[in-house]
Design an enzyme around this catalytic site. Structure first.
Site, PDB file in Angstrom:
ATOM      1  N   ASP A   8      -1.012 -13.943  14.445  1.00 49.97           N
ATOM      2  CA  ASP A   8      -0.767 -13.523  13.163  1.00 49.97           C
ATOM      3  C   ASP A   8      -0.174 -15.188  12.748  1.00 49.97           C
ATOM      4  O   ASP A   8       0.363 -15.500  12.754  1.00 49.97           O
ATOM      5  CB  ASP A   8      -0.234 -12.053  13.450  1.00 49.97           C
ATOM      6  CG  ASP A   8      -0.865 -11.433  13.733  1.00 49.97           C
ATOM      7  OD1 ASP A   8      -1.792 -11.331  14.030  1.00 49.97           O
ATOM      8  OD2 ASP A   8       0.181 -10.252  13.989  1.00 49.97           O
ATOM      9  N   ASP A 130      -6.495   0.906  10.638  1.00 45.50           N
ATOM     10  CA  ASP A 130      -5.080   0.886  10.473  1.00 45.50           C
ATOM     11  C   ASP A 130      -4.580   2.243  10.454  1.00 45.50           C
ATOM     12  O   ASP A 130      -5.328   2.831   8.530  1.00 45.50           O
ATOM     13  CB  ASP A 130      -4.509  -0.277   9.543  1.00 45.50           C
ATOM     14  CG  ASP A 130      -5.337  -1.941  10.077  1.00 45.50           C
ATOM     15  OD1 ASP A 130      -5.520  -1.589  10.961  1.00 45.50           O
ATOM     16  OD2 ASP A 130      -4.816  -2.483   9.679  1.00 45.50           O
TER      17      ASP A 130
END
EC number: 5.3.1.16
Length: 245
Positions: A8, A130
């Site tokens: 990330d 998500d």
């Protein structure tokens, strides 16, 4: 099932967030390319990159780092998400050597864009869904929609989507285990392969995913666990390879 290390990217560094909160970030390395090397040498067969700044700004911010990793490992499948909301951005990443682009927010807000992207870049498009309590979240998880994950996933079946990355927000970065039940339910409800994400802590969590005996679950993304040492990439991949489900 593939074990897919996550890198990330925030402000050029490799970080992990808790529950998607940018203000709750742990920096693990200021050299993401070296971090990628660590996971490749550890035996991973795919990498998952996220441009966290891009997810919030709606356009690529850490693109140079992504390009550098792709150039370093031209034969390694790499998937990138975060701020991918135009065909131009997809083309940029594909030209840079990225194997798959992950469309998240725009897939929810403009589902027709997914079909357009799949047509322009066949085999290159992954949808990132998500969820919070079964409902799709967008904009770096800042907004929760009224759309059910399974309903949206089914909409993409005819588009040619390569996979769905499914993340349970409540689990992400918390290392409390993956939401196996919801992940398996999604994989059983759609013909699109599903990649599990969020909450994986140790080998036991990988085993639980395998024990779900759901062929549609083709991968598991892991972040904080491999950075903090509660999960070993090579050991986890060996477990998957040996599993006779």
């Amino acid at each position: 099932m593939l074990i897919i290390p996550a890198i990330d990217l925030k402000d050029g560094a490799c970080v992990r967030l808790r529950q998607g909160l940018m203000e709750d970030a742990t920096v693990f390395s200021d050299d993401p390319v070296s971090m990628a090397a660590k996971w490749v040498e550890g035996g991973c067969r795919r990498l998952h990159l996220v441009d966290l700044n891009g997810a919030f700004e709606g356009k690529p911010v850490n693109g140079e780092v992504v390009t550098a990793i792709a150039k370093r490992y031209p034969n390694l499948p790499i998937q990138i998400g975060g701020g991918i909301r135009s065909l131009e951005t997809i083309e940029h990443y594909v030209r840079a050597g990225v194997s798959y682009v992950i469309i998240g927010t725009k897939a929810v807000k403009q589902p027709e864009f997914v079909a357009e992207a799949c047509k322009a870049f066949p085999g290159k498009v992954i949808v990132g869904l998500d969820a919070k309590d079964g409902f799709v979240a967008t904009d770096g998880w800042a907004e929760v929609s009224e759309v059910q994950v399974i309903d949206l996933a089914k909409r993409f079946e005819a588009d040619g989507v390569s996979a769905i990355v499914y993340t349970d927000i409540a689990k992400d970065g918390m290392m409390q285990g993956c939401n196996v039940e919801a992940t398996a339910a999604l994989a059983n409800a759609t013909r699109i392969p599903v990649i599990a994400s969020g909450g994986i802590h140790n080998l036991g969590d990988i085993q639980k995913l395998l024990d779900a005996r759901t062929p549609g679950i083709v991968g598991a993304i892991t972040g904080r666990a491999i950075y903090e040492g509660t999960l070993d990439v090579a050991e986890a991949q060996a477990l998957c390879d040996a599993f006779k489900g």
